[in-house]
Design an enzyme around this catalytic site. Structure first.
Site, PDB file in Angstrom:
ATOM      1  N   SER A 190      87.585   3.581  52.968  1.00 20.16           N
ATOM      2  CA  SER A 190      87.495   5.410  52.186  1.00 20.16           C
ATOM      3  C   SER A 190      88.428   5.788  51.412  1.00 20.16           C
ATOM      4  CB  SER A 190      88.563   6.621  53.413  1.00 20.16           C
ATOM      5  OG  SER A 190      87.382   6.065  55.118  1.00 20.16           O
ATOM      6  N   HIS A 204      82.497   5.762  51.784  1.00 19.99           N
ATOM      7  CA  HIS A 204      82.026   4.250  51.740  1.00 19.99           C
ATOM      8  C   HIS A 204      80.380   4.546  51.489  1.00 19.99           C
ATOM      9  CE1 HIS A 204      84.701   3.106  54.862  1.00 19.99           C
ATOM     10  NE2 HIS A 204      84.849   4.528  54.595  1.00 19.99           N
ATOM     11  N   HIS A 255      82.791   1.286  61.385  1.00 22.15           N
ATOM     12  CA  HIS A 255      83.793   2.515  62.118  1.00 22.15           C
ATOM     13  C   HIS A 255      83.376   2.036  63.807  1.00 22.15           C
ATOM     14  CE1 HIS A 255      85.057   3.566  58.312  1.00 22.15           C
ATOM     15  NE2 HIS A 255      86.035   3.079  58.854  1.00 22.15           N
ATOM     16  N   TYR A 285      84.091   4.055  65.806  1.00 23.48           N
ATOM     17  CA  TYR A 285      83.375   5.697  65.964  1.00 23.48           C
ATOM     18  C   TYR A 285      81.960   5.964  66.115  1.00 23.48           C
ATOM     19  CZ  TYR A 285      84.869   6.974  61.758  1.00 23.48           C
ATOM     20  OH  TYR A 285      85.034   6.956  60.022  1.00 23.48           O
ATOM     21  N   GLU A 286      81.665   4.695  65.110  1.00 22.28           N
ATOM     22  CA  GLU A 286      79.881   5.776  64.506  1.00 22.28           C
ATOM     23  C   GLU A 286      79.382   4.884  66.215  1.00 22.28           C
ATOM     24  OE1 GLU A 286      79.262   4.300  60.361  1.00 22.28           O
ATOM     25  OE2 GLU A 286      81.450   3.464  60.845  1.00 22.28           O
ATOM     26  N   ALA A 336      92.922   3.963  53.995  1.00 21.42           N
ATOM     27  CA  ALA A 336      93.274   5.045  54.424  1.00 21.42           C
ATOM     28  C   ALA A 336      93.667   5.566  55.791  1.00 21.42           C
ATOM     29  CB  ALA A 336      91.803   6.071  53.321  1.00 21.42           C
ATOM     30  N   MET A 395      91.798   4.573  61.812  1.00 18.63           N
ATOM     31  CA  MET A 395      90.664   4.538  62.408  1.00 18.63           C
ATOM     32  C   MET A 395      89.633   3.534  62.430  1.00 18.63           C
ATOM     33  SD  MET A 395      89.102   7.895  62.500  1.00 18.63           S
ATOM     34  CE  MET A 395      90.386   9.901  62.402  1.00 18.63           C
ATOM     35  N   SER A 396      90.323   2.019  61.682  1.00 23.21           N
ATOM     36  CA  SER A 396      89.925   0.829  61.504  1.00 23.21           C
ATOM     37  C   SER A 396      90.290  -0.823  60.965  1.00 23.21           C
ATOM     38  CB  SER A 396      88.966   0.942  59.828  1.00 23.21           C
ATOM     39  OG  SER A 396      90.880   1.213  58.632  1.00 23.21           O
ATOM     40  N   ASN A 441      97.384  10.769  54.070  1.00 19.72           N
ATOM     41  CA  ASN A 441      97.707  12.236  54.275  1.00 19.72           C
ATOM     42  C   ASN A 441      99.078  12.097  55.545  1.00 19.72           C
ATOM     43  OD1 ASN A 441      94.808  11.791  56.042  1.00 19.72           O
ATOM     44  ND2 ASN A 441      96.202  12.617  57.653  1.00 19.72           N
ATOM     45  N   HIS A 475      89.340  14.971  56.426  1.00 17.21           N
ATOM     46  CA  HIS A 475      88.331  13.637  55.531  1.00 17.21           C
ATOM     47  C   HIS A 475      88.724  13.737  54.393  1.00 17.21           C
ATOM     48  CE1 HIS A 475      86.859  10.018  54.933  1.00 17.21           C
ATOM     49  NE2 HIS A 475      85.512  10.461  54.326  1.00 17.21           N
TER      50      HIS A 475
END
Length: 272
Positions: free
Chosen positions: A28, A59, A81, A83-84, A111, A209-210, A233, A245
């Site tokens: 990201s 992306h 990902h 989650y997609e 990120a 998340m990746s 963050n 995000h």
């Protein structure tokens, strides 16, 4: 195997004799690195047989093949990902295709939220190891021996020689970098404060998340991996503010020059 060969054959047909040996997966807000590639050939994911499509802001959704600091590279400008809604096989499919194209080393970027309280947003962290909290593994199911062993070793998931090389590059650039353990969560929600306290107890320094699925498959395929997290963050409960995000993208924009110069130095002086 047949899907991998279809995709690799299609990509090869678009290249002018280029033989990429280094793969890049850009997370990201970090896809800007692909714009540094010389004599680029861009191939949108939707044109490649069996490739998923990237649906996340930040992306771009294409492969970029060309030369970066004297190395022939193939870069994912945007990743997939779990989650997609994609399967683990789909998430990691591009790594299989890179291997089929001749890639032997892989730089994975992301990120991530900082769990380690000594970190600050904008820090770059070399990933020393990871913890898989995704509740799944891309190698579950029948194993095709020509793609890798049934039980791959993960004791050096992130290549120590490449980590040492990256540290030397950071010293040369007088760039302060962190090192630590990356935790892969499925998402798409950010973690709760209680979950972050748990992950810190388990030994996590950053969370995202990746990355974990791609690195598992890269090790299965025999690729040497270097992982770099941009701490975009601080994770939930560390600072008294909500997570977004937009903040992730904003922070990666701020560290763009440090990130670019760091990765380009690593690539330009990469050991065999």
């Amino acid at each position: 195997m047949s899907k991998m060969k279809d995709a690799a054959s299609f990509i090869s047909s678009k290249l002018n004799q280029q033989k990429p040996s280094l793969g890049l997966i850009l997370g990201s807000g970090l896809g800007v690195l692909a714009e540094e590639i010389e004599n680029p050939i861009a191939i949108p994911y939707e044109e490649i047989p069996h490739f998923p499509k990237s649906t996340v802001a930040g992306h771009k959704g294409q492969l970029v093949v060309g030369s970066l600091e004297g190395q022939q590279v193939i870069a994912m400008q945007g990743r997939f990902h779990y989650y997609e809604g994609y399967t683990m096989e789909q998430v990691t499919f591009p790594v299989r295709v890179m291997k089929a194209l001749g890639v032997s080393q892989l730089i994975v970027t992301n990120a991530a939220g900082g769990i380690n309280e000594s970190f600050q947003p904008g820090d770059l962290m070399l990933i020393q190891d990871h913890i898989n909290m995704m509740g799944d593994n891309p190698l579950i199911g029948p194993n095709e021996e020509e793609m890798g062993p049934r039980f791959p070793d993960m004791s050096e998931a992130y290549n120590k020689k490449l980590i040492k090389h990256a540290e030397a590059c950071a010293d040369k650039l007088q760039l302060s970098v962190q090192k630590g353990v990356y935790v892969g969560n499925p998402g798409p929600t950010y973690e709760t404060g209680a979950e972050i306290r748990m992950l810190r107890t388990l030994g996590g320094d950053a969370v995202g998340m990746s990355t974990v699925p791609e690195v598992i498959v890269a090790n299965h395929a025999g690729l040497k991996v270097l992982g770099i997290s941009c701490i975009s963050n601080m994770a939930a409960g560390i600072l008294d503010q909500p997570l977004s995000h937009e903040e992730v993208i904003e922070t990666t924009e701020q560290v763009r020059q440090h990130f670019l110069s760091f990765v380009k130095e690593i690539v330009g002086t990469l050991p065999e």
